[in-house]
Design an enzyme around this catalytic site. Structure first.
Site, PDB file in Angstrom:
ATOM      1  N   GLY A 637      64.108  76.135  39.913  1.00  0.00           N
ATOM      2  CA  GLY A 637      63.303  75.274  39.050  1.00  0.00           C
ATOM      3  C   GLY A 637      62.663  74.168  39.873  1.00  0.00           C
ATOM      4  N   ALA A 638      61.780  73.459  39.214  1.00  0.00           N
ATOM      5  CA  ALA A 638      61.132  72.367  39.931  1.00  0.00           C
ATOM      6  C   ALA A 638      61.127  71.138  39.049  1.00  0.00           C
ATOM      7  CB  ALA A 638      59.711  72.765  40.285  1.00  0.00           C
ATOM      8  N   PHE A 641      60.956  65.362  41.247  1.00  0.00           N
ATOM      9  CA  PHE A 641      61.361  64.847  42.554  1.00  0.00           C
ATOM     10  C   PHE A 641      61.483  65.931  43.619  1.00  0.00           C
ATOM     11  CE2 PHE A 641      62.886  61.750  39.494  1.00  0.00           C
ATOM     12  CZ  PHE A 641      62.413  60.581  40.046  1.00  0.00           C
ATOM     13  N   GLU A 643      62.477  70.473  44.403  1.00  0.00           N
ATOM     14  CA  GLU A 643      62.976  71.745  43.874  1.00  0.00           C
ATOM     15  C   GLU A 643      64.431  71.640  43.404  1.00  0.00           C
ATOM     16  OE1 GLU A 643      61.485  71.965  47.045  1.00  0.00           O
ATOM     17  OE2 GLU A 643      59.612  72.905  46.399  1.00  0.00           O
ATOM     18  N   VAL A 644      64.740  72.544  42.495  1.00  0.00           N
ATOM     19  CA  VAL A 644      66.137  72.715  42.080  1.00  0.00           C
ATOM     20  C   VAL A 644      66.570  74.081  42.624  1.00  0.00           C
ATOM     21  CG1 VAL A 644      67.747  72.804  40.152  1.00  0.00           C
ATOM     22  CG2 VAL A 644      65.661  71.433  39.968  1.00  0.00           C
ATOM     23  N   ASP A 755      65.669  61.903  25.222  1.00  0.00           N
ATOM     24  CA  ASP A 755      64.847  63.099  25.476  1.00  0.00           C
ATOM     25  C   ASP A 755      65.649  64.360  25.155  1.00  0.00           C
ATOM     26  OD1 ASP A 755      62.685  64.596  26.156  1.00  0.00           O
ATOM     27  OD2 ASP A 755      62.907  64.353  28.329  1.00  0.00           O
TER      28      ASP A 755
END
Ligand code: AMP
Length: 993
Positions: A637-638, A641, A643-644, A755
């Site tokens: 994922g991105a 801040f 990449e994940v 959120d």
């Protein structure tokens, strides 16, 4: 010449007697016995007497007073001898087709006759002829068949008489009788004995079957099969059979007979079992002694019935011992560990006497007693693992009410209990089988009833309070958690002070004069858990300069404060004013949480911004990990801040675990770094099953990282879209329950998420849902749903409560609104809330009291809860604690999910009724698919030859499946749309509540 000329008669006699003795020992059926006849035999000789030239001659002799006859011939000096001796007609027994002919004879040595040796013979012939009738004296040589030439083994000389015995078999006899004939061709022979017999297998009993006497078979039938019958009181599954050999012996018995029930084999017969013995089956076994605890019946018993008070379970073998009922379980004790949850544990020791059985189980019965009135607890209480059929000596009982006496009855059962209860009424059963009863007084955790002002000065307040039930009832001393703050809420900073006290009095000093304070006191259970509801009171210090009302009361405070432990210090919660632009996550000034939930400062979220140096905060709440312990495997994922990654974490001395690694991309500013790490500072403070767990951070190296547990199924919205329609409501409600539990935990810690949305919930392999995405300003900046509002800051409009949109009133109550939207997303399998409506349209609709309609197949109870979450008045929305409880109840009674909320496909899944966006009918299949957001199946339709809307209208549910639409949600969507296309009358209606 006479045969006996010169032979010593004494010796001869001796041998004859012996011969008779031997004959008597055999088991033969004799048809003819020359010796036994004891008189004139009447055998025919041929040729008839011709003077000197005579053939066979009969000679009578007397021995020991008995007469016997012999035939002899001795024409040794003459040529061409052909002398016949024929027996009388011998009747044949029907089954004797094979007879034995035993001859005793003497043949004289030809050398003993001087000058005759030329014509002298030393053998003679045996012939036979069959006939159906006695032919009398008619004799025709041609009718005889030769059986054998008989030659002596030993020849008799002058001085020594030698008798020969030869046996020959005559086979295949079939007519009613036969003759034997002896042909002499010039020998000197004396026939002393002729015995004709056949052999039989004598009647016998073998293996408890009796077989009749049977004539032994001939060569054609060497083994004669004979059927038998079981002896009296014996049975056999197959007909018993045996074979009779040609030698008259029985061989190979087949089909064993066995003694019947109540009988045993004794010497080829079946005899009744002796008294006190039994035999329960037809078998080859012996009778058995009656087993333990059974009655001894008379002879011939088939089974031994149980003694009174002893039983056999239906599954016990009828031949087994009988068992008694188990005695009562012993040492029943009740213990509690979680007073506040109304749960206790019962345990006991096994019964002293198990009645000789190993299948002991227990059942528990609960009675609740108020005063003297007791009634069964019924389904009000819950048992873990169960209330019956327990094999362990323990059970947990929960959902007990406080202040009630409960009587628990534990009863031991065994395999015979049920049987015994049918056989004997309880009152007649021995008392040892009754249950053991114990009482337990279950005590509620302490609860504060009243709080009062004892004394006040301008700078101090002395308070005391009452606790219920009275302290003396408590097993251990209780403690109190006192929280207070200034009532004035117009300040930026609210300070909570928390004291942990051991007495129900306190004096608080260093207060501001003439100021109102809010006090909240809550009793803690003996295990430290919060007790019942807390109580909140307001007291005011005297204005400056006023004297104390009661100096003696100071004694209280000094003593108590000294004893009290200052447990948690000041929690500073930043409350930005509405006008200021702020991204703070807290809202304790909010009246929403005026109840006890608000006061949980013992474990309160600490805003990392209260630390001057955010790097210190992160070190305080997160473990520093050395980068060498982290392996990155794949980008999953991105974030804003960086990449994940998915990867592994292997800390020394710990097992390797799968983790998600959030990275901070190069070129960041210090502010960005701090914002990035703030998520870890927040996450690190939480520890809950439904909150993403922080494994640690990398801060001391150039590439900062946040390492969290890995959630295999990724974000919830995506996951549900990929499994549209695949989960039943029960499972979806289970997911919501998890999210609600995580949110309750956050709200208990006074953390406001701001959120909450399905995209920020992660799902693991077990379909557990965990709340993620924590942080400060960055969270909303990062969220693509974040929209700048007129009041400043970014807000995910579709998920946000109206008061938060309008004036940034972010509270746990606004999180509850968002939770309602998440519930809707879950039930709609990841559908976008309010579909393609613009943010502006959404806000307008909400302000006009419109709410999202129930998703397809949504249980009515679940939709009702959503509507509650979307109440305009935030104080009326349920709290997360209420939501968790309600969802818990729904899960416990799945029937509550059966009634489905009203659902209009055109509204709820936004299916256009008849036409495309411009109102005209769909021109193509792809236009139609696009309108229902199912374009991904365009190719499937084309390949299947469904290329016009006419084709579409003819499709059945089966056809939709067959062209490759697999997800149940998609199937429904397409099917509903086709239905709608057929029903041309409807138009898209507005959704409203
Ligand atoms: P975030 O920046 O936290 O929104 O993460 C971006 C994306 O990375 C998420 O939408 C997930 O798909 C994925 N992700 C983040 N954290 C995890 C995790 N702990 N396990 C699995 N995937 C994750």
């Amino acid at each position: 010449m006479d045969f006996f000329t010169g032979v010593r008669p004494l010796l001869f006699s001796y041998v004859l007697i012996n011969g008779i003795l031997i004959t008597l020992q055999t088991k033969e059926e004799v048809l003819l016995d020359m010796k036994a006849t004891g008189g004139e035999l009447g055998w025919l000789t041929w040729p008839l007497d011709q003077g000197d030239k005579s053939g066979w001659e009969v000679t009578q002799r007397t021995l020991n007073g008995s007469q016997f006859y012999t035939y002899s011939v001795c024409n040794v000096g003459e040529r061409e001898q052909d002398n016949w001796l024929r027996t009388t007609f011998i009747q044949r027994r029907p089954s004797a087709s094979r007879v034995f002919v035993e001859l005793q004879f003497i043949v004289r040595d030809c050398n003993s006759f001087d000058g005759t040796s030329l014509t002298c013979k030393e053998t003679f012939n045996l012939f036979t002829s069959e006939s159906d009738a006695d032919v009398g004296t008619t004799f025709r040589k041609g009718q005889f068949k030769k059986v054998a030439t008989i030659a002596p083994d030993e020849i008799t000389s002058k001085n020594e008489l030698r008798i020969n015995t030869e046996t020959r078999v005559v086979e295949n006899l079939s007519r009613k009788g036969f003759y034997l004939a002896f042909q002499d061709i010039g020998a000197c022979v004396a026939l002393l004995s002729t015995r004709v017999y056949y052999k039989t297998c004598l009647a016998t009993v073998k293996s408890l079957a009796s077989f009749p006497e049977t004539v032994a078979g001939g060569e054609n039938q060497a083994l004669r099969e004979v059927s038998g019958a079981c002896v009296v009181n014996a049975v056999s599954e197959e007909l018993p059979r045996i074979y009779c050999t040609v030698d008259g012996e029985w061989v190979v018995p087949v089909g064993q007979c066995q003694c019947n029930l109540g009988y045993e084999e004794v010497k080829d017969a079946c005899q009744e079992c002796q008294p006190g013995f039994f035999k329960a089956a037809a078998s080859g076994d012996k009778c058995e002694l009656c087993p333990a605890n059974t009655q001894r019946l008379d002879s011939g018993a088939l089974f031994c019935p149980c003694l009174d008070g002893f039983y056999r379970a239906p599954t016990d073998p009828p031949s087994g011992p009988c068992s008694g009922l188990p005695s009562a379980p012993r040492d029943l004790v009740a213990t509690t560990t979680q007073l506040s949850t109304g749960k206790l544990h019962l345990s006991w020791s096994p019964p002293e006497d198990t009645g000789g059985r190993t299948d002991i189980t227990y059942s528990v019965e609960c009675q609740r007693c108020e005063g003297n009135v007791c009634q069964l607890c019924g389904e009000k209480v819950r048992y873990e693992p169960a209330s019956t059929g327990l094999t362990d000596n323990k059970v947990s009982v929960s959902e007990l009410d406080a202040h009630l006496n409960y009587t628990f009855t534990v009863e031991a059962h065994s395999g015979v209990s049920l049987f015994a209860s049918q056989a004997t009424p309880r009152s007649n059963r021995p008392p040892s089988t009754s249950a053991l009863t114990t009482s337990l007084h279950y005590t509620e955790p302490p609860r504060i009833t009243t709080m009062r002002l004892v004394e006040r000065t301008s700078t101090s307040l002395s308070l005391s309070w009452d606790v219920s039930p009275r302290i003396r009832l408590q097993p251990r001393p209780i403690r109190y958690e006192l929280t207070y703050r200034k009532k004035d809420d117009n300040l930026d900073v609210t300070t909570y002070i928390v004291l942990l006290l051991e007495k129900n009095v306190v004096q608080i000093s260093d207060l501001a004069p003439g100021t109102a304070y809010l006090f909240r006191v809550q009793a803690l259970g003996s295990d430290g858990s919060p007790g019942g509801s807390s109580i909140e009171e307001q007291f005011e210090t005297s204005p400056e300069g006023r004297l104390t009302q009661n100096n003696t009361a100071v004694i209280f405070g000094a003593a108590v404060v000294g004893a009290a432990m200052l447990f948690v210090v000041i929690l500073v919660l930043f409350l930005r004013r509405r006008k200021r632009n702020s991204h703070s996550r807290q809202g304790p000034e909010d009246t929403y949480f005026s109840s006890s939930e608000q006061l949980k400062p013992l474990k309160t979220y600490v805003d990392p911004h209260t630390y001057e140096d955010p790097n210190i905060a992160v070190l305080k709440f997160a473990t520093e990990i050395h980068p060498s312990h982290i392996t990155k495997q794949k980008v999953i994922g991105a974030g804003e801040f960086g990449e994940v990654y998915r990867g592994n974490l292997k800390m020394p001395g710990r097992k390797e675990v799968a983790v998600a690694i959030k990275t901070l991309k190069p070129g960041y500013t210090e502010k960005q770094r701090q914002d990035f790490l703030s998520e870890a500072s927040i996450m690190g403070q939480f520890s809950h099953q439904n909150i993403i767990r922080l494994e640690g951070v990398v801060t001391k190296f150039k590439h900062a990282m946040i390492v969290t547990e890995y959630m295999e199924n990724g974000a919830l919205d995506r996951y549900l879209k990929d499994h549209d329609g695949e989960f039943p409501s029960f499972q979806l409600v289970g997911m919501m329950h998890g999210i609600a539990a995580g949110m309750k935990y956050l709200s208990d810690m006074s953390y406001v998420h701001r959120d909450l949305a399905a995209r920020n919930i992660l799902v693991n392999n077990n379909l557990e849902c965990k709340v993620s995405d924590f942080g400060l300003s960055r969270v909303l900046e990062d969220d693509p749903e974040g929209t700048y509002t007129t009041s400043g800051g970014k807000i995910p409009i579709r998920w946000t409560a109206p008061e938060a949109i309008a004036y940034r009133k972010f509270t746990s109550a606004s999180d509850v609104w968002s939770f309602g939207i998440v519930m809707w997303e879950v039930m709609a399998f990841g559908e976008r809330p309010y579909w393609d409506m613009s943010n502006h349209e959404v806000m307008k609709a909400i302000n006009e009291a419109f709410r999202l309609p129930a998703p397809m197949d949504c249980p009515s109870t679940v939709y009702q809860l959503m509507l509650q979450c979307w109440l305009q008045d935030r104080s009326k929305r349920p709290r997360f604690g209420d939501i968790v409880n309600l969802l818990d109840k729904l899960l416990r009674s799945p029937d509550s999910l059966k009634i489905i909320a009203d659902f209009d496909p055109r509204v709820s899944i936004r299916l256009p009724s008849t036409s495309g966006s411009d109102g005209s009918p769909f021109r193509s299949v792809s236009e139609w698919l696009e309108s229902i957001k199912m374009s991904q199946y365009s190719e499937n339709f084309t390949c299947a030859g469904v290329v016009t809307m006419d084709h579409v209208l003819q499709m059945k549910n089966e056809d939709i499946k067959n062209i490759g639409v697999r997800l149940p949600g998609h199937l429904k969507r397409i099917a509903y749309s086709i239905l709608g296309l057929k029903d041309q009358t409807s138009t898209l209606s507005v959704f409203a509540v």
